[in-house]
Design an enzyme around this catalytic site. Structure first.
Site, short mmCIF file in Angstrom:
data_model
loop_
_atom_site.label_atom_id
_atom_site.label_comp_id
_atom_site.label_asym_id
_atom_site.label_seq_id
_atom_site.Cartn_x
_atom_site.Cartn_y
_atom_site.Cartn_z
N HIS A 137 0.70 -1.35 0.28
CA HIS A 137 0.10 -0.19 -0.03
C HIS A 137 0.47 1.40 -0.51
O HIS A 137 0.62 2.41 0.76
CB HIS A 137 -0.95 -0.25 1.34
CG HIS A 137 -1.57 -0.66 0.73
ND1 HIS A 137 -2.41 -1.72 -0.49
CD2 HIS A 137 -2.77 -1.85 2.67
CE1 HIS A 137 -3.95 -2.36 0.05
NE2 HIS A 137 -3.42 -2.76 1.62
N GLU A 177 -11.46 -4.50 -2.72
CA GLU A 177 -10.71 -2.94 -3.54
C GLU A 177 -10.64 -3.45 -4.90
O GLU A 177 -9.62 -3.69 -4.64
CB GLU A 177 -9.12 -3.47 -2.69
CG GLU A 177 -9.70 -2.93 -0.84
CD GLU A 177 -8.38 -3.56 -0.49
OE1 GLU A 177 -7.19 -3.23 -0.31
OE2 GLU A 177 -8.36 -4.81 0.63
N HIS A 203 -10.03 1.95 0.80
CA HIS A 203 -9.85 0.65 1.39
C HIS A 203 -10.70 0.55 2.42
O HIS A 203 -10.34 0.44 3.87
CB HIS A 203 -8.52 0.45 2.14
CG HIS A 203 -7.87 -0.58 2.53
ND1 HIS A 203 -8.83 -1.89 3.92
CD2 HIS A 203 -6.74 -1.35 1.89
CE1 HIS A 203 -7.84 -2.46 3.89
NE2 HIS A 203 -6.03 -2.43 2.86
#
Length: 358
Positions: free
Chosen positions: A112, A322, A188
């Site tokens: 991420h 996601e 997210h």
């Protein structure tokens, strides 16, 4: 995984101020009894409140009570993650003959966007309309050349908008300047349609419009292959209650954390991604997007996280859907490219449509 924030903070009233002077706050967009709250820290969704089949309101995303809590978060609750969401194997990639070494923050991999990804920075609020016919908020972030190891500057924006009663639009855009760079943003949020404080999502019914997954190795990095979901625990082509197939996953698996290859052509046009149904509340969430993939994550590593109003979240307290480009696409030429070239635009659109099924 621990996350370090390099600047000090000052708490002033409801807001928080970074040591560099950026002010963090919580903003609301609302239409009738449907409301969404967002903070400019990580451009995060803080709450989504809507009625159930009996008209009772509940917040259906996991989160915290204060911005300061989000600054200590390790779950990415509600965040926009990037510059590249999901994982990059070996925390490196090669582009135009240059090897770029990135900030490894999950063993030898990048997750991420690294320790200071887009979820860990202050975004600027460009526009905010709380209510009326078109409630919306647009936030922007300028990611500089070399940030977390990535090449080139990137100008990023996300717009959250309530376009109809019980419809939430999310539009993520990015432009690269001077250098080509990978961009793969993801939203997210952790969803529990029964309410954030109602336990786990194992009794929810899930449908995912994807016939294949991209299998992963022990480090959760894609192997580069595509595998059919038919006759496997990953098959949600028809609606299934999650607690059945999750028990059939390979030994050692705590739950789902896998990228699905969404059926249909990629591009600007939206296509159906998934449907979630919570029988007790009657709430239904339909998700559509324009991306090639969607990561299903069932909150496997939520371990006694103290959330809103002191409620303690446990494994499988929510699920994430996601939408994204494929994980580690920078290292797999057979995956759809996530490289954005100077003068070109990255566009990632999502639509959440909520309804009631009695």
């Amino acid at each position: 995984m621990s996350i370090l924030i390099s600047c000090f903070v000052i708490v002033l009233g409801f807001g928080v101020v970074f040591g560099n002077g950026d002010e963090l706050n919580i903003y609301e967009i609302k239409k009738g009894d449907f409301s969404v709250k967002i903070t400019n820290y990580g451009a995060r969704i803080v709450s989504v409140v809507l009625p159930d089949k009996n008209g009772k309101l509940a917040d259906v995303v996991l989160g915290y009570d204060t911005i300061k809590d989000y600054m200590n978060d390790t779950c990415y609750f509600g965040a926009i993650v990037g510059r590249v969401g999901n994982r990059i194997g070996g925390a490196k990639f090669t582009l135009n003959g240059t090897v770029y070494k990135l900030d490894a923050n999950e063993g030898t991999s990048m997750l991420h966007g690294g320790k200071k990804g887009f979820s860990q920075v202050a975004w600027k609020v460009k526009n905010h309309v709380k209510n009326g016919p078109s409630p919306s908020i647009t936030l922007t972030y300028h990611s500089v050349d070399g940030e977390e190891g990535f090449p080139g500057d990137v100008l990023t924006s996300v717009t959250y908008a309530i376009i109809e009663p019980y419809k939430l639009s999310v539009k993520m855009k990015a432009k690269a300047s001077k250098k080509a760079t990978p961009v793969n943003l993801a939203q997210h949020s952790y969803w529990n349609l029964g309410g954030h404080n109602t336990g786990n999502i194992l009794s929810d019914e899930l449908q995912i419009f994807a016939s294949h997954i991209t299998p992963v190795d022990k480090k959760l990095i894609p192997t580069g292959k595509f595998v059919s979901v038919k006759a496997t625990p990953y098959d949600f082509l028809e609606p299934r209650v999650i607690k059945g197939p999750i028990k059939e996953l390979p030994n050692g698996s705590r739950g789902y954390d896998i990228n699905y290859v969404v059926d249909g052509r990629d591009g600007i046009k939206m296509k159906p991604i998934a449907v979630v149904y919570n029988k007790k509340s009657g709430r239904v969430m339909k998700l559509s997007a324009n991306t090639p993939g969607v990561q299903l994550y069932t909150g496997n590593y939520i371990n006694d996280v103290r959330g809103k109003n002191g409620y303690v979240y446990k494994p499988h307290a929510a699920l994430c859907l996601e939408t994204q480009g494929f994980p580690d696409s920078v290292n797999h030429p057979n995956f759809p490219s996530q490289i954005v070239y100077p003068g070109k635009s990255y566009r990632h659109f999502m639509m959440f449509t909520f309804s009631i099924k009695k």
